[in-house]
Enzyme design. Structure first.
Site, short mmCIF file in Angstrom:
data_model
loop_
_atom_site.label_atom_id
_atom_site.label_comp_id
_atom_site.label_asym_id
_atom_site.label_seq_id
_atom_site.Cartn_x
_atom_site.Cartn_y
_atom_site.Cartn_z
N ARG A 35 5.51 -2.07 -4.88
CA ARG A 35 5.64 -3.33 -3.77
C ARG A 35 5.71 -5.20 -4.24
NH1 ARG A 35 0.89 -2.43 0.59
NH2 ARG A 35 -0.39 -1.68 -1.41
N ASN A 53 3.30 -0.01 2.61
CA ASN A 53 2.96 2.38 2.16
C ASN A 53 2.81 2.77 3.65
OD1 ASN A 53 2.97 1.37 -0.01
ND2 ASN A 53 0.60 1.55 0.13
#
Length: 772
Positions: A35, A53
């Site tokens: 990320r 996520n």
């Protein structure tokens, strides 16, 4: 970081031609810095949107009014992912633009069952190495330096979600500077759970055998001084302790062998750098890449003659296991002037590695002269991985640190299943959705500590990946402890699988092939469906079932399992079966051969076996290479070493298809001719070369017949005998030359370390087709 959006300026809707992409990314993309990588990439391109996520991986939405920016983002995402990330699939779709303000790292969707994939432990990255060796860096010579791209992961994780409080770093409170790095998405240490520095992190100590601190300004330098003086130092690493000695000091290596009770099995050697490795071994491109990879496995390399290593490091073996320094502590230790150090696991053969400081001080005090240890606990014991490059690919011999618990992708989804593996080289495998999670190497379950570790590993693996198995799958051998454990679990159904069928399906599964295929399964032994000992098998089948098309002829194994470590007994049984006298063979000098022959002729404790491994043992003994062995496979290794290459005319063999069962590959003619060649004083090299040529021809011929009989063109190779480079590469070449598609192992070992994957896949298929 979940629950807090991290934002950076982005293009938003300013400008005509605004477009928005949604990307669904699956694979190992959580807990690996994926990320923040997406965040930095979006900032670099000036994109707006978010990343978060999900239950299946990571979801990204990106938006831009600049032509080509979104396509550049997708390309960079696929090609430039962080070292620990493994993208399995990337699905892109265009959606309507939205009113974003910059780019954000979002928390998970409310109520989403987000799966945290714990990555493997990875070798020190180049950035951390530069900092480690930079006198101006605040982490200069800090033995626990790490970042999002390297360091301990699996071995320190106690539970999920994978976050610092759920790791063995939970007692180390980050200082202000480390905490600032940890919370900055633009920093390389953003959410690196083991993040630490000399102010707030783990510390190193050097202790004597009484557990007393050895006063030293620098424990690494003091430990190096001991090593230079020929001492043994126990060194705590990522997944356990190593026993280290100077690999160029013959006395020190011999002393380690005496103390550890390891007579001849080769030691792994850590090389200071790549140039040092090339001084003692030959390396090709694949081997170079493996040594320098983030996984940093032990690589079995062909020795160079006249090397500087002590001769007792790997006696009687043409290869040597080399690994590079993969922790900052290793780097610091090797920079003390050592070109090579023996780094062997601090355990008895096939036991788990020693992991705790207290355990090490108790169990290793008779072996080590000092202990270089630290106060970061190891939660999961994990040995070094062992690999070998054959036929142009890196292949697993022991799959552990660096690779576990990265999942294997399967061809389909299905029920959750747990395969509990074999008796030796045990691993376990959990299937969840379309992924298979094969554990690290556990060892020989006949050893109590390994059996206890087997149980702990099952609990840990199932807990980490939130797997609730619908079925346990075990070997059909009645005495395997893994199978006994499975049968004792009263709340779950158990399915028993034949050993060599599991080998075949393991090879099919890792290659993404559903089958059917012809399987050449060659190993030491496995319990057959007829209650006899199998090990030289030609099977035809897939996960749904198999047929035994052919096998080596069953030959007597005097003393049963005891013959494994006394090849002369196999030699006596094989010679007698072939109608040859045992007199005149040096291997029987001073041994009770008449007693063994009486056992054979009266069938007393003398089971029949079709084992290919025992055939290799018998030939090695007949050639007087090895009467007895000190580690598994030693006789075969030295027989292969004597050959060096394939050459010469094959010995005779025959096929017997007169019975109602499987075709018998008759090796008695071969044994008779080998005995005759030994009697004529033919060289061991010639005999070994011809023997290997014979095995290649025999199994390539029978594979062709099996394929013709079943209308197939795919041949799968599995079983521990395929760790033999001459046999493996020779048979692959021969089969390919005949036009067959050849499937081999790369991702899991061809030995029993890959059994659990095959078991689990067979079990899932059994659930699909069995009556409900």
């Amino acid at each position: 970081m979940d629950g807090v959006a991290q934002k950076t300026p982005g293009a938003g809707l300013n400008g005509p031609g605004t477009r928005r992409f949604r990307l669904q990314v699956s694979g190992v993309v959580q807990g690996v810095g994926f990320r923040p990588f997406v965040y930095r990439l979006a900032a670099e391109l000036g994109l707006s949107g978010f990343v978060r996520n999900t239950a299946c991986g990571v979801e990204i939405e990106v938006q831009s009014s600049e032509q080509g920016d979104l396509e550049r983002f997708v390309t960079a995402l696929d090609s430039g992912a962080p070292p620990l990330a493994k993208i399995v699939s990337l699905v892109t779709s265009e959606i309507p633009p939205a009113d974003d303000e910059g780019f954000a790292i979002h928390s998970s969707a409310a109520g989403a069952d987000v799966e945290t994939v714990v990555p493997p432990d990875i070798a020190l990255c180049d950035d951390c190495r530069r900092e480690l060796l930079d006198p101006d860096d605040r982490r200069y010579r800090y033995p626990f330096i790490n970042c999002t791209n390297c360091g301990p992961r699996y071995t320190i994780t106690e539970a999920i979600p994978y976050d610092r409080p759920q790791t063995t770093m939970n007692s180390f409170v980050m200082c202000e500077r480390c905490n600032s790095e940890y919370r900055d998405p633009a920093d390389r240490r953003f959410h690196a759970q083991p993040n630490a520095c000399p102010v707030c992190g783990p510390e190193l100590q050097l202790l004597d055998t009484g557990g007393n601190v050895i006063a030293a300004e620098d424990p690494v330098t003091a430990a190096a001084r001991l090593l230079r003086n020929g001492n043994v130092v126990a060194v705590k690493g990522l997944g356990g302790f190593h026993l280290a000695v100077d690999a160029c000091n013959e006395e020190a290596v011999a002393m380690l062998r005496r103390r550890k009770g390891r007579e001849e099995k080769p030691f792994a050697v850590m090389a200071a750098d790549f140039a040092a490795a090339e001084r003692v071994a030959y390396l090709d491109d694949e081997e170079r890449e493996a040594l320098l990879s983030p996984e940093a496995p032990i690589v079995l390399l062909l020795k160079r003659n006249g090397g500087i290593l002590a001769s007792s490091v790997a006696p009687g073996n043409p290869r040597i296991g080399i690994l590079m320094p993969y922790t900052p502590l290793h780097v610091l230790l090797m920079r003390e002037g050592f070109p090579f150090l023996v780094m062997t696991s601090a355990n008895a053969s096939e036991e788990p590695m020693t992991t705790s400081n207290e355990e090490a001080l108790g169990t290793l005090r008779e072996i080590a002269d000092a202990f270089l240890l630290h106060n970061r606990p190891i939660h999961v014991s994990c040995d070094d991985s062992v690999t070998i490059c054959l036929d142009g690919s890196l292949r697993q011999v022991r799959r552990s640190r660096g690779y576990v618990p990265a999942p294997l992708q399967l061809t389909s989804d299905g029920d959750s299943v747990l395969g509990v593996g074999a008796e030796i080289k045990n691993t376990v495998c959990a299937l969840k959705r379309s992924q298979g999670f094969v554990s690290h190497h556990i060892g020989d379950l006949k050893n109590y500590e390994a059996y206890r570790h087997f149980q702990q590993t099952i609990d840990h693996l199932l807990g980490l990946f939130r797997v609730k198995p619908d079925l346990l799958v075990c070997d059909m051998h009645p005495a395997y402890l893994s199978a006994q454990w499975a049968r004792q679990q009263k709340d779950l159904a158990v399915h028993e699988v034949q050993h060599h069928h599991a080998h075949l399906v393991s090879c099919l599964a890792e290659n993404g092939v559903d089958g059917p295929a012809v399987g050449l399964i060659l190993d030491g032994s496995g319990y057959g469906v007829d209650g006899t000992v199998w090990g030289g098998e030609v099977l035809v089948g897939d996960a749904a079932g198999f047929e035994r098309y052919a096998s080596l002829e069953p030959l007597p194994l005097p003393g049963g399992d005891s013959a494994v470590f006394h090849p002369w007994k196999s030699a006596a049984g094989y010679l007698d079966h072939a109608g040859c006298s045992c007199s005149g063979f040096k291997v029987f000098d001073g041994r009770p051969v008449d007693t063994v022959l009486e056992m054979v002729r009266r069938s007393i404790h003398c089971p029949l076996t079709s084992s290919c491994g025992r055939l290799f043992d018998a030939v090695a003994a007949i050639c007087n290479i090895r009467a007895d062995i000190s580690y598994e496979g030693q006789a075969a290794v030295e027989l292969t070493s004597a050959a060096g290459r394939l050459a010469g005319k094959p010995f005779s063999y025959d096929c017997d298809s007169s019975g109602n069962g499987a075709v018998r590959l008759l090796v008695s003619p071969m044994i008779s001719e080998i005995a005759h060649a030994v009697g004529q004083d033919r060289s061991t090299t010639e005999i070994s070369r011809r023997f290997h040529v014979t095995i290649v021809k025999m199994f390539s011929d029978i594979a062709g017949k099996a394929c013709a009989a079943y209308g197939l063109n795919t041949v799968a190779l599995s079983g521990g005998v395929f760790q033999n480079p001459l046999l493996f590469e020779g048979l692959v070449r021969e089969l390919r030359a005949k036009g067959f598609d050849v499937l081999t192992h790369r991702l899991v070992p061809c030995n029993d370390g890959g059994i659990s994957l095959g078991q689990a896949v067979i079990g899932r298929q059994w659930l699909k087709i069995s009556p409900k």
